[in-house]
Write a protein that holds these residues in place. Structure first.
Motif, PDB file in Angstrom:
ATOM      1  N   THR A   1       7.398   1.021   7.695  1.00 30.93           N
ATOM      2  CA  THR A   1       6.756   0.209   8.736  1.00 30.93           C
ATOM      3  C   THR A   1       5.407  -0.338   8.272  1.00 30.93           C
ATOM      4  O   THR A   1       4.809  -1.167   8.962  1.00 30.93           O
ATOM      5  CB  THR A   1       6.555   1.035  10.022  1.00 30.93           C
ATOM      6  OG1 THR A   1       5.685   2.147   9.733  1.00 30.93           O
ATOM      7  CG2 THR A   1       7.886   1.554  10.547  1.00 30.93           C
ATOM      8  N   ALA A   2       4.915   0.131   7.135  1.00 24.36           N
ATOM      9  CA  ALA A   2       3.625  -0.332   6.606  1.00 24.36           C
ATOM     10  C   ALA A   2       3.828  -0.887   5.199  1.00 24.36           C
ATOM     11  O   ALA A   2       3.428  -0.270   4.206  1.00 24.36           O
ATOM     12  CB  ALA A   2       2.612   0.809   6.601  1.00 24.36           C
TER      13      ALA A   2
ATOM     14  N   LYS B   1       1.212  -0.993   2.238  1.00 24.42           N
ATOM     15  CA  LYS B   1       0.917   0.179   1.424  1.00 24.42           C
ATOM     16  C   LYS B   1       1.697   0.189   0.111  1.00 24.42           C
ATOM     17  O   LYS B   1       1.455   1.029  -0.750  1.00 24.42           O
ATOM     18  CB  LYS B   1       1.205   1.452   2.218  1.00 24.42           C
ATOM     19  CG  LYS B   1       0.266   1.653   3.412  1.00 24.42           C
ATOM     20  CD  LYS B   1       0.542   2.958   4.128  1.00 24.42           C
ATOM     21  CE  LYS B   1      -0.424   3.177   5.287  1.00 24.42           C
ATOM     22  NZ  LYS B   1      -0.169   4.446   6.005  1.00 24.42           N
TER      23      LYS B   1
END
Length: 343
Positions: A86-87, A90
């Motif tokens: 979801t990120a 990163k």
């Protein structure tokens, strides 16, 4: 008196030597006994492993479509594990968003959209409107990854960066099929993953003209790409082109030549138990049969030192087939597998 004491001392020394010899003999016997037990345990374990590997596994493989599906799709293998998909920022990606699209009722697909480098200055401004994410004329690559892992695999992220940050300067839309990554946890099938790819293609067509869309399949994803594009060709709905990276003609041939199959390839029942079940329609991505009906321009990329999909499989059948037809087909042989080959 002195002779008496000397005799006692000699007796004590003799007794000590006898006890020492007995002790050494016992230790030797114990050592031999331990080695025998260890060897016996090793033989038992070896026989058990052999029984599982060459007895139970072949029977389970031929009788269980569920097992064959897991061996082909490898959804249970993901490295590194527990990725936070979801990120996506990163993972070192810039100007990227994570979202989900429904493929079928109850089945959602995790998706990343990575903007081209030429849009970085716009997307990094405060209040960027993602509704206008495709508001340019840059190409759009729909990436269909291979088996195992997820869209967050490091080798895949490197390729996204080449596609979006190099001179290609393309939008990259990548998703996880059902059963992979953070998409709905359900056992994938060929029909299921092709449906997922079709849904993603239709979603893209709502955003951009299909003349900007390229479908890029890698490894197992080439099988999905061929099946999807065959359907699109029959519907006269082709993308601008397709890219087949590390393609294969038929999945059962890949399995036959795969390094892991060398454990069983010498067995007289290898083809009966391991090859024939994969020839069935559902587990076998038979690109050789379907690629002839594709009318979209095609680029084939393959490394000569590919250990999983041998180069000879592509040259012997797939290339001979596509080059024998009147269509735009291009082939690039990469001598070493590396992301720099595409930059």
């Amino acid at each position: 008196m002195l002779r008496h004491r000397t005799g006692e001392r000699n007796n004590l020394e003799t007794d000590s030597l006898e006890e020492l010899n007995k002790s050494r003999l016992n230790e030797h016997e114990q050592s031999k006994s331990y080695k025998k037990k260890t060897l016996k345990k090793f033989i038992i374990v070896l026989c058990f492993v052999g029984f599982i590997l060459y007895g139970v596994l072949p029977v389970c493989f031929i009788l269980s479509p569920w097992l064959r599906g897991h061996v082909i799709f490898l959804t249970y293998i993901s490295w590194p594990p527990f990725l936070n998909l979801t990120a996506p920022e990163k993972f070192g990606l810039k100007c990227v968003r994570n979202f989900y699209i429904e493929s079928e009722p109850g089945i959602n697909l995790g998706v990343w959209h990575i903007l081209p480098k030429s849009r970085w200055d716009v997307c990094q401004r405060e209040g960027f409107n993602w509704e206008k994410e495709f508001d340019d004329q840059r190409p759009v690559i729909l990436y269909l990854h291979g088996n195992s892992g997820s869209r967050g695999g490091s080798h895949r992220v490197e390729l996204y960066r080449v596609m979006s940050e190099s001179k290609v300067d393309a939008h990259v839309v990548v998703f996880d099929y059902r059963g992979y990554g953070d998409s709905t946890l359900i056992d994938p099938t060929i029909a299921g993953v092709v449906q997922d790819a079709k849904v993603m293609y239709n979603w893209l067509k709502q955003k951009v003209d299909r003349s900007r869309i390229f479908i890029w399949g890698h490894s197992l994803g080439t099988g999905v790409t061929v099946r999807l594009t065959e359907r699109l060709s029959l519907e006269n709905d082709n993308p601008m082109g397709i890219v087949l990276e590390s393609a294969f003609d038929s999945l059962w041939k890949v399995g036959y030549h795969h390094p892991i199959s060398s454990l069983h390839r010498f067995l007289p029942y290898f083809e009966r138990f391991f090859v024939e079940p994969v020839r069935q329609e559902d587990p076998n991505f038979d690109s050789e049969e379907k690629v002839g009906r594709i009318t979209a321009p095609m680029l084939i990329l393959h490394a000569e030192d590919d250990l999983v999909v041998p180069f000879a499989l592509v040259v012997s059948s797939l290339l001979q087939l596509v080059f024998g037809m009147e269509k735009n087909v291009f082939f690039i042989c990469m001598f070493k597998i590396c992301s720099q080959c595409l930059s």
